[in-house]
Design an enzyme around this catalytic site. Structure first.
Site, short mmCIF file in Angstrom:
data_model
loop_
_atom_site.label_atom_id
_atom_site.label_comp_id
_atom_site.label_asym_id
_atom_site.label_seq_id
_atom_site.Cartn_x
_atom_site.Cartn_y
_atom_site.Cartn_z
N ALA A 278 0.83 -1.21 0.00
CA ALA A 278 0.00 0.00 0.00
C ALA A 278 0.86 1.26 0.00
CB ALA A 278 -0.90 -0.01 1.23
N TYR B 196 8.97 10.20 -3.84
CA TYR B 196 8.48 8.81 -3.86
C TYR B 196 9.61 7.84 -3.49
CZ TYR B 196 7.37 4.24 -5.76
OH TYR B 196 7.22 2.89 -5.91
N1 UFG Z 1 7.62 6.81 -21.33
C1 UFG Z 1 7.42 7.38 -22.59
N2 UFG Z 1 6.15 7.73 -22.93
C2 UFG Z 1 5.09 7.56 -22.11
C3 UFG Z 1 5.31 6.97 -20.83
C4 UFG Z 1 6.60 6.61 -20.48
O1 UFG Z 1 8.36 7.57 -23.37
O2 UFG Z 1 3.97 7.92 -22.47
C5 UFG Z 1 8.98 6.39 -20.99
C6 UFG Z 1 9.49 7.06 -19.71
O3 UFG Z 1 10.06 8.30 -20.02
C7 UFG Z 1 10.49 6.02 -19.22
C8 UFG Z 1 9.92 4.69 -19.71
O4 UFG Z 1 8.96 5.03 -20.71
O5 UFG Z 1 11.71 6.23 -19.85
C9 UFG Z 1 9.22 3.92 -18.61
O6 UFG Z 1 8.30 4.81 -17.96
P1 UFG Z 1 7.22 4.28 -16.92
O7 UFG Z 1 6.45 5.48 -16.46
O8 UFG Z 1 6.46 3.14 -17.48
O9 UFG Z 1 8.10 3.71 -15.74
P2 UFG Z 1 9.24 4.43 -14.88
O10 UFG Z 1 10.52 3.78 -15.28
O11 UFG Z 1 9.20 5.90 -14.94
O12 UFG Z 1 8.69 4.11 -13.44
C10 UFG Z 1 8.88 2.87 -12.81
C11 UFG Z 1 7.82 2.65 -11.75
C12 UFG Z 1 7.92 3.67 -10.65
C13 UFG Z 1 9.31 3.70 -10.15
C14 UFG Z 1 10.26 3.95 -11.29
C15 UFG Z 1 11.68 3.94 -10.86
O13 UFG Z 1 6.56 2.72 -12.33
O14 UFG Z 1 7.04 3.35 -9.61
O15 UFG Z 1 10.12 2.91 -12.24
O16 UFG Z 1 12.42 4.73 -11.77
F1 UFG Z 1 9.45 4.69 -9.24
#
Ligand code: UFG
Length: 324
Positions: A73, A140
């Protein structure tokens, strides 16, 4: 044996709940349903409640001897955590103290905690190993690191036994199609690309193509949610067998770029859609790939769904038939 699954109506928690139930554990899911889905709790008992309210939490402990707690959670929108840190500090840290307090009152001394690769911040090198410095770059990540420290202190002072699991990018869905990923708002790459494939959004935006990576887009380590679920069961058995409190990375040790995800989705869905270049998203590290040797060696973890096409296919099946 009864276990409490806090946040068990959410994406990862619901998959772990299903696996625990299938392995014969009596599960009690505790969730406030702010981001979770009641429909995702198809197994075990459900108690609606919020960790900020200890009376509600007491209800989840009533009538059962809870042997261990899984703690999913938390609020997990990185961008929002920068805008509204107070919301994150209260929910992710202060409310976890409530949970630990009630656990102590009931003599429950085992916890499996959902942490994240975001605790490492901008890693100096990859793959990221558990003993590398943890310098989160957003609230976060800091909240998750703070709880890791709290668990260590409670271990020393009160004998709490813990396993911290640091997830890389959770992806995919239950291969039976019963549960899957559903966030509102959705910010994660794979579900957004699937929306584009399904015609639910006009395009997918690539946040930056000038990163120092093989195709200029960010690289992440996508790990199937069923493999995460398996690791949680192993972590519980590890603690039951007297394993020492510890932290483990959970990833595939394999990086996939944003463009490679887009290609995998096009291939799996057999759909084409516009791909638009957009500016970088603030706070995105170029590469996050984890070393998971420790989980393999110590927990006996053996991920089954490392292939990105399999991850995309399971996510697509869920996406097409999703019920929540
Ligand atoms: N991305 C895009 N277009 C989008 C959405 C995402 O290019 O519309 C890219 C982001 O810039 C990133 C990659 O896709 O480079 C992955 O993005 P996500 O949002 O799917 O995942 P994140 O790596 O940002 O986030 C994940 C978890 C978080 C955690 C983080 C740690 O979801 O909870 O990893 O970095 F905090």
């Amino acid at each position: 044996m009864a276990v409490l699954v806090c946040g068990g109506a959410g994406y990862i928690g619901s998959h772990v709940n299903k696996q625990l139930y299938k392995e014969g554990y009596k599960t009690i899911v505790f969730d406030n349903l702010i981001y979770g889905h009641r429909e995702a709790v198809k197994w075990g008992r459900f108690v609606k409640g919020d960790l900020k309210n200890m009376q509600e939490l007491e209800k989840a402990f009533e009538g059962n001897t809870i042997d261990a707690v899984f703690h999913f959670a938390a609020y997990a929108y990185v961008g929002e955590s920068v805008q509204e840190p107070e919301k994150y500090y209260y929910n992710n840290i202060a409310n976890t103290l409530n949970l630990l307090h009630v656990m102590r009152r009931h003599g429950c001394n085992k916890i499996i905690f959902s942490s994240t690769c975001a605790t490492y911040g901008e890693p100096g090198k990859t793959p990221i190993m558990e003993d590398m410095p943890q310098n989160p770059i957003n609230p976060y990540g800091f909240t998750k690191l703070a709880v890791e420290h709290i668990l260590k202190d409670y271990h020393k002072a009160y004998g709490l036994e813990y396993v911290v699991l640091r997830y890389f990018n959770a992806a995919g869905a239950d291969p039976d199609g019963e549960i899957g990923e559903s966030h509102a708002p959705e910010t994660h790459l794979i579900p957004l690309v699937l929306d584009a494939a399904a015609g639910k959004r006009p395009d997918i935006k690539i946040f930056g193509n000038d990163y120092p990576t093989r195709d200029g887009t960010c690289i992440r380590d996508y790990i199937h949610v069923m493999d995460l679920a398996q690791a949680h069961l192993l972590a519980l058995r590890y603690l039951e067998n007297g394993g020492k409190s510890d932290c483990f990375n959970l990833g595939n040790e394999k990086g996939t770029s944003v463009l490679e995800i887009v290609e995998a989705v096009k291939h799996v869905t057999d759909q084409d859609f516009p791909v638009i270049l957009a500016p970088r998203r603030t706070g995105d590290p170029a590469v996050l790939v984890g070393g998971s040797e420790k989980a393999r060696l110590i927990l006996g973890w053996n991920p089954q769904f490392a292939d990105i096409d399999v991850i995309a296919r399971h996510a697509w099946c869920w996406h097409q038939a999703k019920t929540y």
